[in-house]
Structure formats: structure tokens, C-alpha cells
Design an enzyme around this catalytic site. Sequence first.
Site, mmCIF file in Angstrom:
data_model
loop_
_atom_site.group_PDB
_atom_site.id
_atom_site.type_symbol
_atom_site.label_atom_id
_atom_site.label_comp_id
_atom_site.label_asym_id
_atom_site.label_seq_id
_atom_site.Cartn_x
_atom_site.Cartn_y
_atom_site.Cartn_z
ATOM 1 N N SER A 157 0.903 1.702 -10.466
ATOM 2 C CA SER A 157 0.327 2.089 -11.207
ATOM 3 C C SER A 157 -1.352 3.307 -10.187
ATOM 4 C CB SER A 157 -0.703 0.780 -11.944
ATOM 5 O OG SER A 157 -1.067 0.564 -10.443
ATOM 6 N N HIS A 160 -4.831 1.165 0.441
ATOM 7 C CA HIS A 160 -4.155 0.051 0.962
ATOM 8 C C HIS A 160 -5.149 -0.752 0.503
ATOM 9 C CE1 HIS A 160 -2.443 -3.060 3.441
ATOM 10 N NE2 HIS A 160 -3.321 -3.550 3.549
#
Length: 302
Positions: free
Chosen positions: A31, A127
Site C-alpha cells: 500500500s 516504519h
Amino acid sequence: MSDQNPPVPASPVDGRQAGIRLGALSSGRGSNLQAIIDACEVGKISAKIAVVVSDKSDALALERARRHRLMAVFLNPKEFPTREDYDERMVEILKQQAVDLVILAGYMRIVTPRLISAYPNRIMNIHPSLLPSFPGLRAPKQALEWGVKVSGCTVHFVNETVDQGPIIFQAAVPVFPEDTEASLSARILEQEHRILTQAIQYFAEGRLQVVGRRVIISPGKADDRSEMEKRDEDRRMEKLRGLVDDAAEKLAAEELSFDDARRLIEWTREQVLSLFPDKAETFDLIYKPRFYRILDEKLHRI
Ligand code: GAR
């Protein structure tokens, strides 16, 4: 102290302000990759994805790349005796495609100094936590288990210590008592897409400089738009994506005559231009050919 190191330019050194070439590495759903593809296509970031590489043959990221006619490479870890050999080949691929900036977009493999030294301060990782908290795998799960009230995401340059490179941007989200790993991950993911594409654009504009552990961000051209105008553009961009995805889906799935298909494409073009009058070229050069390729593929499948 590390701040005494000379500043390291992290952005294009040849003065190019636009059109940097990206190499995107992804292991799964992709995504974040999709957010980059969309942002490139609508000109929100001045970059082009030169190649997408995955360490998983069935990564949806590879499928997304193919759908957008981007070069998609499955690099099988089993074919390399060591991680260094693997990264050696990765560097070859990236260099062959003249990649300026490497994006770890949901790439779950630890990268070795072989790759890092080939692209110093030119590898970005996204992250799903506010680093240095919760490095490693399943960061949202770690955050929930720790009981934090705020979590978020970090985009940083990659250095030789996992999840510890100089931080470019972070975004925070609240953690609610009823959150599950899935609900918290989804809330964070929205922010990931935003800060990752923004970091790439800042890099492309030559605005990022690494000084020791810090990333210094230089001011860009003044953006005089009000918050309302910016939100309005985001809303229009969202609608644009919806229109283009709907049209692609209809063209692929429905039995349309050629004339109906052409009418649908023209109608979509009008809708897009009513949202963004300046996107005629984007539509004609990117979306229209994609729509006709979908039709072409359908024709050849019959
Ligand atoms: C993202 O949440 C990304 O931050 C995370 O994996 C997910 C990939 O999603 N990456 C890491 O945890 C790296 N340590 P995506 O494939 O849909 O972009």
C-alpha cells in the site's frame, strides 16, 4: 560527537530538482508503494518509479507494479548463498535502472552494508512506530502490548543499524483502549502514506541534508495556500483516485461495447478535469493509455 561530521547531502547532487528515479523494495501488500505510484502519476511528487523489487514471488506489490506497467522484479533469496550476495545483485539492478533513491516500502528483509554503502543517505525506510520505540517486526502489536497512548510512524534514512537511521519525518496517532493490532495499524498506515510521499518529494526538491544523526530540512518555495485549500486539494485528489479506479474496474470487468468503453473514458476525463483543470496531460499520457491497455488485454483474453 557525530554532529561535528561534515554535512552529507542526502538529495540529488547534480542539481536536478525534478524527476528523480526511485527503486522501491517491498515484501507484501504494497500500500505504501501504491501511495508512491499515485503521487508520481498525479505529479504530487517529482519522481518516477524505475523499478520495483520484491523478495516474495507472490507480493501484491509486484502485481501493483505490473498493473501500472512498472518494471517488477522478483529476486529470490534462495538463489543467493548469503545476504551480501543478494544485495550485490540488488545493487546491480538498481544501478542498471539509474536509481537515485531507494525506498523500503514494507520491505521486511534486513539490508546489508553492501546495499547501504552503494546508496549512502539515499535509502529511506518507513516504519510503523515512533522510533526509536518499537523497532523490528509487528511494531503496532508491540505498542499495544506496551500500553502506549500515542503511536505513529517514522520515515528515516537507512544506516547500518536496523531502524536507527536519521529521522526525516514522524507522525503521531492516538491509541484507543478498544484498539486491536489491525485498527491501530490502519490508523498508522494512513499517516505512513502521507509522510513517505512527502519525504520523497523533499528529497527530490533537494531539501534534505544529513548532519550527524539529524536531518536538516531546508525551506521550500512558500506555500501560501490556507489549510482549507490544502484539505480541499486532498479531497479532490481522493475523488480523482476513486474515479480512475472505478473506470479501470468497469473496463476490466464489464462487458462494454467499444463505444461505451470510449464514452466511459471520455466521461472520466471530464470528471477529472472538472476536479483538476490542469491534469489534461496527466490524463492523456498516463490514465488514458492505461485504460486502453486494459481494453486491449481484455480483447486478447477473449
Ligand atoms: C507498513 O506498515 C510498513 O510501515 C511496515 O510494513 C507495512 C507494509 O505495508 N514496515 C515495517 O514494519 C518495516 N520494519 P504495505 O506493504 O501495505 O506498504
